[in-house]
Design a protein around this motif. Structure first.
Motif, PDB file in Angstrom:
ATOM      1  N   VAL A 214       0.850  -1.191   0.000  1.00 19.90           N
ATOM      2  CA  VAL A 214       0.000   0.000   0.000  1.00 19.90           C
ATOM      3  C   VAL A 214       0.888   1.244   0.000  1.00 19.90           C
ATOM      4  O   VAL A 214       1.762   1.384   0.857  1.00 19.90           O
ATOM      5  N   ARG A 215       0.664   2.135  -0.945  1.00 13.41           N
ATOM      6  CA  ARG A 215       1.375   3.401  -0.988  1.00 13.41           C
ATOM      7  C   ARG A 215       0.390   4.518  -0.614  1.00 13.41           C
ATOM      8  O   ARG A 215      -0.606   4.731  -1.312  1.00 13.41           O
ATOM      9  N   VAL A 216       0.658   5.194   0.489  1.00  9.10           N
ATOM     10  CA  VAL A 216      -0.203   6.276   0.970  1.00  9.10           C
ATOM     11  C   VAL A 216       0.498   7.600   0.709  1.00  9.10           C
ATOM     12  O   VAL A 216       1.632   7.806   1.157  1.00  9.10           O
ATOM     13  N   LEU A 217      -0.191   8.495   0.002  1.00 12.88           N
ATOM     14  CA  LEU A 217       0.405   9.769  -0.394  1.00 12.88           C
ATOM     15  C   LEU A 217      -0.572  10.906  -0.114  1.00 12.88           C
ATOM     16  O   LEU A 217      -1.784  10.760  -0.320  1.00 12.88           O
ATOM     17  N   PRO A 218      -0.079  12.075   0.322  1.00 13.40           N
ATOM     18  CA  PRO A 218      -0.980  13.204   0.553  1.00 13.40           C
ATOM     19  C   PRO A 218      -1.522  13.775  -0.755  1.00 13.40           C
ATOM     20  O   PRO A 218      -2.653  14.248  -0.824  1.00 13.40           O
ATOM     21  N   TYR A 219      -0.705  13.766  -1.779  1.00 11.95           N
ATOM     22  CA  TYR A 219      -1.119  14.238  -3.102  1.00 11.95           C
ATOM     23  C   TYR A 219      -0.135  13.668  -4.119  1.00 11.95           C
ATOM     24  O   TYR A 219       0.940  13.165  -3.763  1.00 11.95           O
ATOM     25  N   VAL A 220      -0.489  13.770  -5.389  1.00 14.24           N
ATOM     26  CA  VAL A 220       0.385  13.307  -6.466  1.00 14.24           C
ATOM     27  C   VAL A 220       0.578  14.461  -7.429  1.00 14.24           C
ATOM     28  O   VAL A 220      -0.393  14.955  -8.022  1.00 14.24           O
ATOM     29  N   GLN A 221       1.792  14.907  -7.573  1.00 15.00           N
ATOM     30  CA  GLN A 221       2.093  16.041  -8.447  1.00 15.00           C
ATOM     31  C   GLN A 221       1.846  15.685  -9.906  1.00 15.00           C
ATOM     32  O   GLN A 221       1.263  16.477 -10.661  1.00 15.00           O
ATOM     33  N   ARG A 222       2.299  14.502 -10.303  1.00 16.76           N
ATOM     34  CA  ARG A 222       2.119  14.057 -11.690  1.00 16.76           C
ATOM     35  C   ARG A 222       1.051  12.974 -11.723  1.00 16.76           C
ATOM     36  O   ARG A 222       1.328  11.779 -11.659  1.00 16.76           O
ATOM     37  N   MET A 223      -0.193  13.402 -11.832  1.00 19.51           N
ATOM     38  CA  MET A 223      -1.303  12.458 -11.761  1.00 19.51           C
ATOM     39  C   MET A 223      -1.282  11.467 -12.915  1.00 19.51           C
ATOM     40  O   MET A 223      -1.805  10.351 -12.797  1.00 19.51           O
ATOM     41  N   GLU A 224      -0.657  11.841 -14.020  1.00 16.16           N
ATOM     42  CA  GLU A 224      -0.578  10.915 -15.142  1.00 16.16           C
ATOM     43  C   GLU A 224       0.169   9.635 -14.775  1.00 16.16           C
ATOM     44  O   GLU A 224      -0.112   8.554 -15.308  1.00 16.16           O
ATOM     45  N   LEU A 225       1.113   9.743 -13.842  1.00 15.32           N
ATOM     46  CA  LEU A 225       1.828   8.546 -13.405  1.00 15.32           C
ATOM     47  C   LEU A 225       0.919   7.641 -12.576  1.00 15.32           C
ATOM     48  O   LEU A 225       0.986   6.410 -12.688  1.00 15.32           O
ATOM     49  N   ALA A 226       0.079   8.230 -11.758  1.00 19.62           N
ATOM     50  CA  ALA A 226      -0.874   7.427 -10.984  1.00 19.62           C
ATOM     51  C   ALA A 226      -1.841   6.706 -11.922  1.00 19.62           C
ATOM     52  O   ALA A 226      -2.158   5.522 -11.727  1.00 19.62           O
ATOM     53  N   TYR A 227      -2.303   7.405 -12.944  1.00 25.75           N
ATOM     54  CA  TYR A 227      -3.205   6.774 -13.912  1.00 25.75           C
ATOM     55  C   TYR A 227      -2.500   5.635 -14.657  1.00 25.75           C
ATOM     56  O   TYR A 227      -3.094   4.592 -14.928  1.00 25.75           O
ATOM     57  N   ALA A 228      -1.234   5.850 -15.010  1.00 24.71           N
ATOM     58  CA  ALA A 228      -0.498   4.832 -15.756  1.00 24.71           C
ATOM     59  C   ALA A 228      -0.213   3.598 -14.918  1.00 24.71           C
ATOM     60  O   ALA A 228      -0.157   2.480 -15.430  1.00 24.71           O
ATOM     61  N   ALA A 229      -0.045   3.790 -13.605  1.00 26.15           N
ATOM     62  CA  ALA A 229       0.230   2.661 -12.712  1.00 26.15           C
ATOM     63  C   ALA A 229      -1.021   1.860 -12.402  1.00 26.15           C
ATOM     64  O   ALA A 229      -0.938   0.676 -12.071  1.00 26.15           O
ATOM     65  N   ALA A 230      -2.190   2.490 -12.496  1.00 21.51           N
ATOM     66  CA  ALA A 230      -3.432   1.879 -12.026  1.00 21.51           C
ATOM     67  C   ALA A 230      -4.110   1.010 -13.080  1.00 21.51           C
ATOM     68  O   ALA A 230      -4.006   1.257 -14.284  1.00 21.51           O
TER      69      ALA A 230
END
Length: 337
Positions: A214-230
């Motif tokens: 589990v990776r817990v983060l307050p925010y993601v600066q580059r949201m495109e990376l979160a989308y690509a990982a998901a």
């Protein structure tokens, strides 16, 4: 040149200045459907005068209103100064400011197909929602390795992304904590939880250690990376989120904000739900148990995920920014002619 007129909030000023632009403010008050609406109405006259002075000092050729209460006195000032104005409605259901501004201009852009019929006796143009190039040029294949590495995740596991917008969402954070507990012994899935800055420490402290990554983060600066990982997202249904999910082709479980009087997020969600790209769950039903039952068949069926991804991309409008820019420039050129 481009200048902004917005609120006096520190966040607005920081964002605009960081992008290299100047921001002006007026004294307009937020619109409300209660007694505070009287204050807002009373503030319109001085705010419009202020906006008119700003337009004159900046030598404005075109005014673009992106919705929200700061835009209405500026669009009104444009009408008084005989300047062309273009308004853009981001949500599927128009807000109060744009409902009023639509009476002052014939140039109305909308983000969602169903919004066209809601501007009665007008002729809105469906353009979509302008987004950052990092989203409009998104390529999962190009970003996937970088994305997984940046979050410290495995390419062998399915990834569930939970986020609640820039400020986070308590309901989704609670659901994510519960899901992590239910899945603590699983080794076939991993999670990214974007909590919002105010909730990060609490969520992090309540995630029980286990086999689950589990990776817990307050925010993601580059949201495109979160989308690509998901492989699937669990999130609210704000206009930006819905359009970004469409462009990046990410299957989603949408939990619309329940407190909106007009149920704007429910209307936003319908674009993806009707296309077969997302499932809608009411906020009250977003328990870990129910979310698990909805997410499991999506994670377990790669072919279904691929169909949802294709469905999302089928309603995407990645060229919205270009469409808006072209429209704005044509209005400016017509005025100069």
């Amino acid at each position: 040149t481009i200048s902004f007129i917005g609120t006096a909030r520190a966040l607005d000023r920081a964002l605009v200045n960081a992008a290299g632009y100047r921001i002006h403010t007026t004294s307009v008050a937020p619109f409300k459907r209660d007694l505070r609406g009287i204050v807002a109405a009373a503030s319109m006259l001085p705010a419009t005068a202020q906006a008119r002075r700003i337009l004159r000092s900046e030598g404005a050729s075109v005014v673009v209103g992106m919705g929200g209460y700061p835009s209405l006195p500026v669009v009104t000032a444009a009408r008084l100064a005989r300047l062309p104005a273009l308004i853009h409605e981001g949500n599927a259901i128009p807000g109060l400011a744009n409902e009023a501004a639509a009476r002052l201009t014939t140039n109305i852009a909308v983000s969602f197909p169903e919004t066209v019929r809601l501007f009665r006796r007008r002729s809105p143009r469906l353009v979509g929602l302008p987004m950052r190039e990092a989203i409009t040029r998104f390529s999962r294949e190009a970003l996937r390795s970088e994305a997984l590495e940046s979050f410290g995740l495995s390419s062998e596991l399915s990834t569930v992304l939970v986020f609640g917008g820039s400020l986070g969402a308590v309901r989704l954070n609670e659901a994510a904590i519960g899901l992590a507990a239910r899945w603590s012994a699983r080794e076939d899935v991993q999670m990214i939880i974007v909590t919002g800055s105010a909730h990060d420490a609490d969520v992090r402290a309540r995630i029980e250690p286990g086999k689950l990554t589990v990776r817990v983060l307050p925010y993601v600066q580059r949201m495109e990376l979160a989308y690509a990982a998901a492989d699937v997202a669990v999130c609210r249904a704000g206009a930006s989120t819905v359009h970004e999910l469409a462009v990046v082709g990410l299957p989603a479980v949408l939990v619309p904000l329940p407190i909106a009087r007009r149920k704007e997020q429910h209307a936003n969600a319908r674009m993806l739900v009707d296309a077969g790209a997302a499932t809608l769950i009411e906020d009250v039903s977003a328990t870990p148990e129910y979310l698990d039952s909805v997410i499991a068949p999506i994670l377990g069926d790669p072919a279904a995920r691929a169909r949802m991804a294709d469905a999302a991309r089928s309603v995407a409008r990645p060229d919205a920014a270009e469409a808006m820019a072209g429209w704005i420039m044509s209005l400016a050129e017509a005025r100069r002619a």
